[in-house]
Design a protein around this motif. Structure first.
Motif, PDB file in Angstrom:
ATOM      1  N   ALA A  40      14.488  32.561  18.026  1.00  0.00           N
ATOM      2  CA  ALA A  40      13.363  31.784  18.543  1.00  0.00           C
ATOM      3  C   ALA A  40      12.239  31.805  17.516  1.00  0.00           C
ATOM      4  O   ALA A  40      12.179  32.715  16.677  1.00  0.00           O
ATOM      5  N   PRO A  41      11.342  30.825  17.569  1.00  0.00           N
ATOM      6  CA  PRO A  41      10.235  30.791  16.609  1.00  0.00           C
ATOM      7  C   PRO A  41       9.434  32.083  16.621  1.00  0.00           C
ATOM      8  O   PRO A  41       9.052  32.575  17.689  1.00  0.00           O
ATOM      9  N   GLY A  42       9.233  32.656  15.445  1.00  0.00           N
ATOM     10  CA  GLY A  42       8.454  33.875  15.337  1.00  0.00           C
ATOM     11  C   GLY A  42       9.180  35.139  15.736  1.00  0.00           C
ATOM     12  O   GLY A  42       8.570  36.220  15.744  1.00  0.00           O
ATOM     13  N   GLU A  43      10.442  35.012  16.072  1.00  0.00           N
ATOM     14  CA  GLU A  43      11.215  36.175  16.516  1.00  0.00           C
ATOM     15  C   GLU A  43      12.319  36.486  15.516  1.00  0.00           C
ATOM     16  O   GLU A  43      12.703  35.651  14.705  1.00  0.00           O
ATOM     17  N   ASN A  44      12.832  37.720  15.599  1.00  0.00           N
ATOM     18  CA  ASN A  44      13.982  38.089  14.785  1.00  0.00           C
ATOM     19  C   ASN A  44      15.259  37.472  15.352  1.00  0.00           C
ATOM     20  O   ASN A  44      15.351  37.201  16.549  1.00  0.00           O
ATOM     21  N   ARG A  45      16.221  37.271  14.481  1.00  0.00           N
ATOM     22  CA  ARG A  45      17.528  36.803  14.947  1.00  0.00           C
ATOM     23  C   ARG A  45      18.185  37.915  15.733  1.00  0.00           C
ATOM     24  O   ARG A  45      18.150  39.083  15.335  1.00  0.00           O
ATOM     25  N   GLU A  46      18.804  37.562  16.859  1.00  0.00           N
ATOM     26  CA  GLU A  46      19.462  38.563  17.693  1.00  0.00           C
ATOM     27  C   GLU A  46      20.879  38.134  18.041  1.00  0.00           C
ATOM     28  O   GLU A  46      21.168  36.961  18.219  1.00  0.00           O
ATOM     29  N   LEU A  47      21.735  39.127  18.161  1.00  0.00           N
ATOM     30  CA  LEU A  47      23.113  38.902  18.566  1.00  0.00           C
ATOM     31  C   LEU A  47      23.150  38.748  20.083  1.00  0.00           C
ATOM     32  O   LEU A  47      22.668  39.616  20.806  1.00  0.00           O
ATOM     33  N   VAL A  48      23.709  37.651  20.564  1.00  0.00           N
ATOM     34  CA  VAL A  48      23.802  37.444  22.009  1.00  0.00           C
ATOM     35  C   VAL A  48      25.230  37.569  22.537  1.00  0.00           C
ATOM     36  O   VAL A  48      25.432  37.689  23.745  1.00  0.00           O
ATOM     37  N   ALA A  49      26.214  37.547  21.665  1.00  0.00           N
ATOM     38  CA  ALA A  49      27.598  37.741  22.101  1.00  0.00           C
ATOM     39  C   ALA A  49      28.477  37.967  20.888  1.00  0.00           C
ATOM     40  O   ALA A  49      28.294  37.324  19.864  1.00  0.00           O
ATOM     41  N   GLY A  50      29.426  38.900  21.028  1.00  0.00           N
ATOM     42  CA  GLY A  50      30.393  39.150  19.965  1.00  0.00           C
ATOM     43  C   GLY A  50      31.784  39.228  20.563  1.00  0.00           C
ATOM     44  O   GLY A  50      31.957  39.592  21.731  1.00  0.00           O
ATOM     45  N   ILE A  51      32.780  38.861  19.762  1.00  0.00           N
ATOM     46  CA  ILE A  51      34.158  38.877  20.238  1.00  0.00           C
ATOM     47  C   ILE A  51      35.071  39.316  19.105  1.00  0.00           C
ATOM     48  O   ILE A  51      34.897  38.927  17.939  1.00  0.00           O
ATOM     49  N   GLY A  52      36.035  40.153  19.453  1.00  0.00           N
ATOM     50  CA  GLY A  52      36.997  40.592  18.466  1.00  0.00           C
ATOM     51  C   GLY A  52      37.947  39.480  18.071  1.00  0.00           C
ATOM     52  O   GLY A  52      38.060  38.458  18.753  1.00  0.00           O
ATOM     53  N   TYR A  53      38.663  39.684  16.956  1.00  0.00           N
ATOM     54  CA  TYR A  53      39.505  38.620  16.424  1.00  0.00           C
ATOM     55  C   TYR A  53      40.622  38.209  17.388  1.00  0.00           C
ATOM     56  O   TYR A  53      41.044  37.052  17.404  1.00  0.00           O
ATOM     57  N   SER A  54      41.063  39.157  18.229  1.00  0.00           N
ATOM     58  CA  SER A  54      42.137  38.853  19.179  1.00  0.00           C
ATOM     59  C   SER A  54      41.631  38.180  20.439  1.00  0.00           C
ATOM     60  O   SER A  54      42.423  37.662  21.222  1.00  0.00           O
ATOM     61  N   GLY A  55      40.319  38.239  20.642  1.00  0.00           N
ATOM     62  CA  GLY A  55      39.752  37.662  21.849  1.00  0.00           C
ATOM     63  C   GLY A  55      39.761  38.599  23.044  1.00  0.00           C
ATOM     64  O   GLY A  55      39.455  38.170  24.163  1.00  0.00           O
ATOM     65  N   ARG A  56      40.071  39.857  22.830  1.00  0.00           N
ATOM     66  CA  ARG A  56      40.184  40.791  23.956  1.00  0.00           C
ATOM     67  C   ARG A  56      39.049  41.808  24.010  1.00  0.00           C
ATOM     68  O   ARG A  56      39.012  42.636  24.914  1.00  0.00           O
ATOM     69  N   GLN A  57      38.169  41.791  23.041  1.00  0.00           N
ATOM     70  CA  GLN A  57      37.026  42.709  23.029  1.00  0.00           C
ATOM     71  C   GLN A  57      35.751  41.891  22.942  1.00  0.00           C
ATOM     72  O   GLN A  57      35.678  40.914  22.201  1.00  0.00           O
ATOM     73  N   PHE A  58      34.753  42.353  23.715  1.00  0.00           N
ATOM     74  CA  PHE A  58      33.526  41.583  23.826  1.00  0.00           C
ATOM     75  C   PHE A  58      32.308  42.497  23.761  1.00  0.00           C
ATOM     76  O   PHE A  58      32.393  43.687  24.068  1.00  0.00           O
TER      77      PHE A  58
END
Length: 121
Positions: A40-58
């Motif tokens: 967002a403007p004036g804010e740091n970049r943040e991670l909102v979702a991550g997923i493993g390469y297999s699609g089974r870890q979040f």
């Protein structure tokens, strides 16, 4: 040439939903962990979702857990982010990114150019 191209952003009212997509090319998508970030403007970049390469870890931070869902289709080289019950504070540019390292991290190898999400109150 590596490319990550986000789509699906736009303007939505609070309480609404959006589904973002990220089309990947130029690298072995199915062997990379993936993530969605926002800034967002004036804010740091943040991670909102991550997923493993297999699609089974979040991973989801508390700010979006239960509202956002990350998914991937390795056959289509595409990453998704389903966003429900959107709030004005979700307004940001959303980026997809790829990493060979830990997906719960800010250190990603490849980045898209982002798509704007605006949530009106």
């Amino acid at each position: 040439q590596v490319q990550l191209v986000e789509s699906g952003g736009g303007l939505v009212q609070a309480g609404g939903s959006l589904r973002l997509s990220c089309a990947a090319s130029g690298f072995s998508f199915s062997t990379y962990n993936m993530g969605w970030f926002r800034q967002a403007p004036g804010e740091n970049r943040e991670l909102v979702a991550g997923i493993g390469y297999s699609g089974r870890q979040f991973y989801y931070p508390d700010s979006v857990r239960g509202r956002f869902t990350i998914d991937r289709d390795n056959a289509k080289n595409t990453l998704y982010l389903q966003m429900n019950t959107l709030k004005p504070e979700d307004t940001a540019i959303y980026y997809c990114a790829a990493t060979r390292g830990d997906y719960v991290s800010m250190y990603y190898d490849y980045w898209g150019r982002g798509t704007q999400v605006t949530v009106s109150s």
